[in-house]
Design an enzyme around this catalytic site. Structure first.
Site, PDB file in Angstrom:
ATOM      1  N   TYR A 249      38.472  36.463  43.256  1.00 38.30           N
ATOM      2  CA  TYR A 249      37.608  37.213  42.338  1.00 38.30           C
ATOM      3  C   TYR A 249      36.539  36.271  41.829  1.00 38.30           C
ATOM      4  O   TYR A 249      36.827  35.120  41.478  1.00 38.30           O
ATOM      5  CB  TYR A 249      38.429  37.762  41.167  1.00 38.30           C
ATOM      6  CG  TYR A 249      37.626  38.479  40.111  1.00 38.30           C
ATOM      7  CD1 TYR A 249      37.427  37.916  38.857  1.00 38.30           C
ATOM      8  CD2 TYR A 249      37.068  39.732  40.357  1.00 38.30           C
ATOM      9  CE1 TYR A 249      36.694  38.576  37.884  1.00 38.30           C
ATOM     10  CE2 TYR A 249      36.333  40.402  39.381  1.00 38.30           C
ATOM     11  CZ  TYR A 249      36.159  39.825  38.152  1.00 38.30           C
ATOM     12  OH  TYR A 249      35.421  40.472  37.189  1.00 38.30           O
TER      13      TYR A 249
ATOM     14  N   ASP B  79      33.770  28.074  43.537  1.00 41.67           N
ATOM     15  CA  ASP B  79      33.791  28.822  42.280  1.00 41.67           C
ATOM     16  C   ASP B  79      34.864  28.189  41.402  1.00 41.67           C
ATOM     17  O   ASP B  79      36.060  28.471  41.558  1.00 41.67           O
ATOM     18  CB  ASP B  79      34.079  30.308  42.538  1.00 41.67           C
ATOM     19  CG  ASP B  79      34.139  31.082  41.227  1.00 41.67           C
ATOM     20  OD1 ASP B  79      34.230  32.334  41.285  1.00 41.67           O
ATOM     21  OD2 ASP B  79      34.120  30.455  40.148  1.00 41.67           O
TER      22      ASP B  79
ATOM     23  N   LYS C  17      34.387  29.526  31.372  1.00 40.73           N
ATOM     24  CA  LYS C  17      35.614  29.323  30.596  1.00 40.73           C
ATOM     25  C   LYS C  17      35.621  28.003  29.820  1.00 40.73           C
ATOM     26  O   LYS C  17      34.963  27.881  28.793  1.00 40.73           O
ATOM     27  CB  LYS C  17      36.836  29.469  31.524  1.00 40.73           C
ATOM     28  CG  LYS C  17      36.919  30.893  32.150  1.00 40.73           C
ATOM     29  CD  LYS C  17      38.104  31.063  33.027  1.00 40.73           C
ATOM     30  CE  LYS C  17      37.999  32.321  33.868  1.00 40.73           C
ATOM     31  NZ  LYS C  17      38.608  33.492  33.236  1.00 40.73           N
TER      32      LYS C  17
HETATM   33  P1  KE4 Z   1      33.534  35.952  33.683  1.00 38.09           P
HETATM   34  O1  KE4 Z   1      32.338  36.787  34.035  1.00 38.09           O
HETATM   35  O2  KE4 Z   1      34.747  36.803  33.351  1.00 38.09           O
HETATM   36  O3  KE4 Z   1      33.248  34.877  32.635  1.00 38.09           O
HETATM   37  O4  KE4 Z   1      33.915  35.085  34.997  1.00 38.09           O
HETATM   38  C1  KE4 Z   1      34.126  35.759  36.211  1.00 38.09           C
HETATM   39  C2  KE4 Z   1      34.992  34.893  37.095  1.00 38.09           C
HETATM   40  C3  KE4 Z   1      34.390  34.178  38.117  1.00 38.09           C
HETATM   41  N1  KE4 Z   1      35.119  33.383  38.939  1.00 38.09           N
HETATM   42  C4  KE4 Z   1      36.460  33.267  38.768  1.00 38.09           C
HETATM   43  C5  KE4 Z   1      37.230  32.376  39.698  1.00 38.09           C
HETATM   44  C6  KE4 Z   1      37.117  33.978  37.740  1.00 38.09           C
HETATM   45  O5  KE4 Z   1      38.465  33.855  37.594  1.00 38.09           O
HETATM   46  C7  KE4 Z   1      36.382  34.796  36.887  1.00 38.09           C
HETATM   47  C8  KE4 Z   1      37.020  35.608  35.776  1.00 38.09           C
HETATM   48  N2  KE4 Z   1      38.428  35.463  35.636  1.00 38.09           N
HETATM   49  C9  KE4 Z   1      39.113  36.583  35.020  1.00 38.09           C
HETATM   50  C10 KE4 Z   1      40.606  36.262  34.979  1.00 38.09           C
HETATM   51  N3  KE4 Z   1      41.187  36.224  36.271  1.00 38.09           N
HETATM   52  C11 KE4 Z   1      38.566  36.896  33.675  1.00 38.09           C
HETATM   53  C12 KE4 Z   1      39.445  37.752  32.808  1.00 38.09           C
HETATM   54  C13 KE4 Z   1      39.016  39.170  32.804  1.00 38.09           C
HETATM   55  O6  KE4 Z   1      38.407  39.599  33.791  1.00 38.09           O
HETATM   56  O7  KE4 Z   1      39.285  39.833  31.778  1.00 38.09           O
END
Ligand code: KE4
Length: 420
Positions: free
Chosen positions: A144, A239, A267
């Site tokens: 993801y 990523d 994060k």
């Molecule tokens: P954000 O847009 O949520 O800050 O980041 C997206 C993203 C990009 N790349 C990786 C590897 C990620 O894990 C994420 C977002 N992670 C999720 C948890 N697996 C965020 C939590 C959620 O979606 O509520």
């Protein structure tokens, strides 16, 4: 545990926001419970509106490597607020944070700050396409990378949790340039390069997959990706939104000794405030506006409050790299306790871990989805009732922070081994 107030708040929220939440996994659909409405958090614990106190291993999905409300970060953010929240103009703090990131992650020679991991990855992919003049991007099933249209293909995280790996509302044309390979499968990647010679702009990979649960790269996989991209004039994008500043100060690049062409961060780099980063080779980043023709912009990009939280967080990590050994050791203790139940397969990379309710090894999406999600749901409830807040989905990671005490780990291990 009493969750009456959370139940009332959830009822109210469901009339206001889809599923009552601002991010799907928070709705607890996968574990069949009302989500806890959190009132505060400090150190290793979160406190909900009903007064329950729980040891937290979600850590806001990763930012909380220092634990919640680390005093130095809070104080710096409070101070920064006195000077205003956002100016939409450059500040010296952005250069200070950029210098810290570049010193920690040598693969990043130049960077741009944005407001989320999604923005960081979306922009990195655009920069790589702009730099190479090629359109095709390879991603991996179960990984993801945020919710930009072109990447919502066979995705993990909340899409996997809800068993809908592709999103509605994304026109087919938007994903035609996204190729999908299998994580840890060199053959599936080679086949795409054989099929699309000279057309692939880059490979986008979570260097440790953490959105189908934690799935580390098998030996040689990342090196293979580095070699095949170099051989074919394609870019390698790590990523590191989860792994950045998590696996080590230099993230997965340092942890595995691989230098990608681009890195995305989120994060931890924002210390829990909205901040994402994309960066890499100078010649790629010099394609980005206003220097080059790859456009990307953002009202709150690099805003002084998020940057302050990031600076203070990275300062602590840089001044005390012993944190990484400490959190790895704590995670290893949890791994041993989980494995001792005989009920799960545990995957771990540093302080990131997942317990899969399956008898088989989990090395990719296909093996991850064989997990017994009903058993996971029972485990989640058992842990919650034991005062432990872990990921409300089999396909998310467990995060250990420097604020988790030996007592927390002991309590957690006792809860784990009492699960039947
Ligand atoms: P954000 O847009 O949520 O800050 O980041 C997206 C993203 C990009 N790349 C990786 C590897 C990620 O894990 C994420 C977002 N992670 C999720 C948890 N697996 C965020 C939590 C959620 O979606 O509520």
């Amino acid at each position: 545990m009493n969750t009456d107030i959370s139940k009332k708040l959830f009822y109210r929220a469901k009339g206001l926001m889809p599923g009552g939440v601002n991010s799907p996994v928070r709705a607890f659909n996968a574990v069949g419970r009302t989500p806890l409405f959190i009132k505060s958090a400090e150190g290793s614990r979160i406190y909900d509106e009903d007064g329950n106190s729980l040891i937290d291993y979600v850590c806001s999905w990763g930012p909380g490597i220092l634990g919640h409300s680390r005093p130095e970060v809070i104080k710096a953010v409070q101070k920064a607020c006195e000077y205003g929240l956002s100016y939409g103009a450059p500040t010296k703090k952005e250069s200070e944070l950029a210098e810290m990131i570049i010193s920690a992650v040598p693969a990043i020679e130049m960077l741009r700050m944005v407001s989320s991991g999604t923005e960081a990855v979306m922009s990195a992919v655009r920069a790589v396409r702009g730099f190479t003049g090629r359109d095709l991007i390879i991603k991996f099933t179960g990984c993801y990378h945020g919710h930009s249209d072109g990447l919502l293909v066979k995705s993990g995280s909340g899409l996997m949790t809800n068993a809908v790996p592709d999103s509605a509302g994304v026109p087919k044309g938007f994903t035609d340039n996204t190729l999908v390979a299998d994580y840890n499968s060199k053959e599936s990647v080679q086949a795409l390069f054989d099929k699309y010679p000279d057309k692939i702009a880059g490979i986008l990979v979570e260097p440790v997959a953490a959105n189908m649960g934690v799935v580390p790269p098998e030996d040689g996989f990342l090196k293979f990706l580095r070699d095949i991209t170099e051989k074919n004039g394609a870019m390698l994008i790590f990523d590191e939104v989860i792994t950045g500043f998590r696996l080590s100060l230099g993230g997965a690049c340092q942890y595995f000794g691989i230098r990608p062409d681009m890195v995305t961060l989120g994060k931890i780099v924002g210390g829990g405030m909205p901040l994402g980063v994309y960066g890499g080779r100078r010649e790629i980043m010099e394609c980005v506006s206003p220097l080059g023709r790859v456009y990307q912009a953002g009202t709150l990009s690099g805003n002084p409050i998020a940057v302050t939280a990031g600076i203070e967080t990275l300062k602590i990590l840089m001044d005390d790299t012993g944190i990484y050994d400490r959190i790895d050791k704590k995670a290893s203790e949890l791994e041993q306790a989980l494995s001792s139940t005989g009920l799960v397969r545990v995957n771990r990379a540093g302080s990131l871990l997942s317990a899969f309710f399956t008898k088989e090894a989990v090395s990719d999406y296909k093996s991850a989805v064989l997990s017994d999600t009903a058993m996971y749901s029972k485990y989640f409830t058992h842990m919650l009732e034991s005062g432990i807040y872990t990921a409300p989905s089999q396909f998310e990671a467990m995060f250990v922070s420097d604020a988790h005490t030996d007592e927390d780990i002991k309590i957690t291990k006792e809860a784990i081994i009492s699960f039947k």
